[in-house]
Write a protein that holds these residues in place. Structure first.
Motif, PDB file in Angstrom:
ATOM      1  N   TYR A 126       0.868  -1.134   0.061  1.00 17.78           N
ATOM      2  CA  TYR A 126      -0.128   0.012   0.021  1.00 17.78           C
ATOM      3  C   TYR A 126       0.926   1.121  -0.035  1.00 17.78           C
ATOM      4  O   TYR A 126       2.046   1.344   0.369  1.00 17.78           O
ATOM      5  N   GLY A 127       0.382   2.425  -0.741  1.00 14.69           N
ATOM      6  CA  GLY A 127       1.021   3.480  -0.583  1.00 14.69           C
ATOM      7  C   GLY A 127       0.774   4.260   0.683  1.00 14.69           C
ATOM      8  O   GLY A 127      -0.015   3.709   1.525  1.00 14.69           O
ATOM      9  N   GLN A 128       1.943   5.156   0.865  1.00 16.57           N
ATOM     10  CA  GLN A 128       1.812   6.050   2.143  1.00 16.57           C
ATOM     11  C   GLN A 128       1.783   7.273   1.912  1.00 16.57           C
ATOM     12  O   GLN A 128       2.721   7.981   1.115  1.00 16.57           O
ATOM     13  N   VAL A 129       1.091   8.226   2.973  1.00 15.70           N
ATOM     14  CA  VAL A 129       1.240   9.684   2.446  1.00 15.70           C
ATOM     15  C   VAL A 129       1.605  10.355   3.720  1.00 15.70           C
ATOM     16  O   VAL A 129       1.182   9.900   5.095  1.00 15.70           O
ATOM     17  N   VAL A 130       2.404  11.279   3.737  1.00 18.32           N
ATOM     18  CA  VAL A 130       3.052  11.860   4.811  1.00 18.32           C
ATOM     19  C   VAL A 130       2.610  13.524   4.542  1.00 18.32           C
ATOM     20  O   VAL A 130       3.010  14.008   3.559  1.00 18.32           O
ATOM     21  N   TYR A 131       1.578  13.912   5.551  1.00 15.39           N
ATOM     22  CA  TYR A 131       1.076  15.263   5.203  1.00 15.39           C
ATOM     23  C   TYR A 131       0.899  16.017   6.310  1.00 15.39           C
ATOM     24  O   TYR A 131       0.963  15.261   7.372  1.00 15.39           O
TER      25      TYR A 131
ATOM     26  N   ASP B  94       0.054  19.690  12.210  1.00 12.70           N
ATOM     27  CA  ASP B  94       0.393  18.536  13.016  1.00 12.70           C
ATOM     28  C   ASP B  94       0.746  17.500  11.770  1.00 12.70           C
ATOM     29  O   ASP B  94       0.439  17.484  10.444  1.00 12.70           O
ATOM     30  N   ARG B  95       1.899  16.788  11.918  1.00 14.46           N
ATOM     31  CA  ARG B  95       2.635  16.011  10.764  1.00 14.46           C
ATOM     32  C   ARG B  95       1.972  14.487  10.973  1.00 14.46           C
ATOM     33  O   ARG B  95       2.048  13.864  12.043  1.00 14.46           O
ATOM     34  N   LEU B  96       1.339  13.972   9.703  1.00 16.20           N
ATOM     35  CA  LEU B  96       0.471  12.919   9.943  1.00 16.20           C
ATOM     36  C   LEU B  96       1.094  11.926   8.902  1.00 16.20           C
ATOM     37  O   LEU B  96       1.631  12.428   7.892  1.00 16.20           O
ATOM     38  N   GLU B  97       1.035  10.675   9.130  1.00 16.17           N
ATOM     39  CA  GLU B  97       1.567   9.622   8.447  1.00 16.17           C
ATOM     40  C   GLU B  97       0.326   8.744   8.240  1.00 16.17           C
ATOM     41  O   GLU B  97      -0.356   8.141   9.132  1.00 16.17           O
ATOM     42  N   LYS B  98      -0.177   8.429   6.901  1.00 18.03           N
ATOM     43  CA  LYS B  98      -1.243   7.522   6.736  1.00 18.03           C
ATOM     44  C   LYS B  98      -0.934   6.468   5.624  1.00 18.03           C
ATOM     45  O   LYS B  98      -0.597   6.839   4.469  1.00 18.03           O
ATOM     46  N   VAL B  99      -1.404   5.311   5.734  1.00 20.33           N
ATOM     47  CA  VAL B  99      -1.342   4.336   4.788  1.00 20.33           C
ATOM     48  C   VAL B  99      -2.768   4.458   4.008  1.00 20.33           C
ATOM     49  O   VAL B  99      -3.785   4.485   4.640  1.00 20.33           O
TER      50      VAL B  99
END
Length: 349
Positions: A280-285, A291-296
């Motif tokens: 799966y891809g991952q987004v860091v935004y 707030d720094r968030l990481e989401k699969v």
């Protein structure tokens, strides 16, 4: 139900087309298949003959059959223009494998011919239904990365011994692989303002046709999309790498449909085309609060057969076709712009 005919019964027809038609026999009946050599694939031929498909070596059997609603051309790329022109002249709706043609002049001639007779003409851009492409659409629509600034899209392999010394541009990697990637970018962002080209032969240094490319597509608002392919990547780059004003999205590995089709796992089989969670891809935004968030991002399921769903709607219910004439022209213009110049260059569009 639409009556459909195929010109070509080789690997591509049996891998990327007919397995998906089998899932749509409520919409399509394969009436005829024309192939240069009968009996070359006896098991597959017998399977379709049992369903009522008539095989022939003569294109005239398709041209003379007034019951056929759509002809799908899956032949070597250099034959596309002449074959499609013959079919359009005979009044047939046509979907043709890509690249559709070699030049904008050829594309314009076929588009004009189709429009004059109110016929459908469309390239088989099945990669618009790659799972990774559908997922990047979701990422862009959701706004995770903000305004897109830079996008890299790769189609890499490791095939060091498969270089080809001679041929025409349509035989090279830029036309062969680039047509997929360019169409995906054009479908997402439209026609670029200018394009930079770096086309090279890397496996056989004396080769006349390219096997590696890096092409930059420049858009308004400081956005650039780069499409790349090499046959000498023992370790692959990310398939998609997207930077924006609010974050970054990264996705490794390709759509799994092709892998499954090559191993005999077919549409309709359990798990067909499914992405493994580790791929799966991952987004860091950054959100509105900083707030720094990481989401699969789970991969959106792909389905090449959806090209046929859109064609059915276009022919049966007069809906707009998946690949517009503008997009056909843009893709061919960008591909053709890589030649005849040798080495890196930039072309204004």
């Amino acid at each position: 139900m639409l009556n459909i005919a195929y010109v070509g019964f080789g690997k591509s027809t049996n891998r990327y087309h007919l397995p998906y038609i089998k899932q749509r026999l409520d919409k399509f009946k394969v009436t005829r298949i024309v192939t240069p050599h009968l009996g070359k694939r006896p098991d597959q031929q017998a399977e379709w003959e049992a369903l009522g498909t008539v095989f022939s070596t003569d294109l005239a059997t398709i041209i003379d059959d007034d019951t056929i609603d759509l002809v799908v051309v899956v032949t070597p790329a250099p034959s596309h223009f002449a074959t499609v022109k013959t079919l359009l002249t005979a009044g047939k709706n046509v979907m043709v494998d890509k690249p559709m043609v070699t030049s904008l002049a050829e594309a314009d001639e076929l588009i004009a011919l189709a429009n004059a007779q109110k016929l459908l003409l469309m390239p088989f851009q099945n990669r618009r239904f790659d799972s990774d492409y559908l997922t990047i659409q979701h990422v862009l629509k959701a706004g995770y990365v903000g305004r897109p600034v830079e996008l890299e899209l790769h189609m890499d392999h490791y095939r060091p011994e498969a270089g080809q010394a001679t041929g025409t541009p349509i035989d090279g990697a830029w036309y062969g692989h680039g047509v997929h990637l360019v169409d995906q970018i054009v479908a997402l962002f439209g026609t670029p303002q200018k394009v930079s080209y770096d086309l090279r032969a890397t496996r056989l240094k004396v080769a006349e046709i390219d096997d590696q490319f890096e092409v930059g597509m420049f858009y308004p608002d400081a956005f650039k999309a780069t499409v790349q392919a090499t046959e000498l990547a023992a370790t692959h780059y990310p398939k998609w790498l997207l930077h924006g004003t609010k974050g970054t999205y990264i996705k490794y590995n390709i759509d799994q449909q092709e892998y499954d089709l090559k191993t005999g796992i077919m549409p309709g089989d359990q798990g067909f085309g499914a992405d493994a969670p580790q791929d799966y891809g991952q987004v860091v935004y950054y959100n509105q609060n900083g707030d720094r968030l990481e989401k699969v991002i789970p991969t959106v399921p792909g389905d090449y057969g959806m090209v046929y769903d859109t064609v059915f709607e276009s022919i049966a219910h007069d809906q707009p076709k998946l690949v517009s004439d503008e997009q056909i022209r843009a893709v061919i213009t960008i591909l053709a712009g890589g030649y005849p110049n040798n080495g890196p260059h930039v072309k204004e569009l």
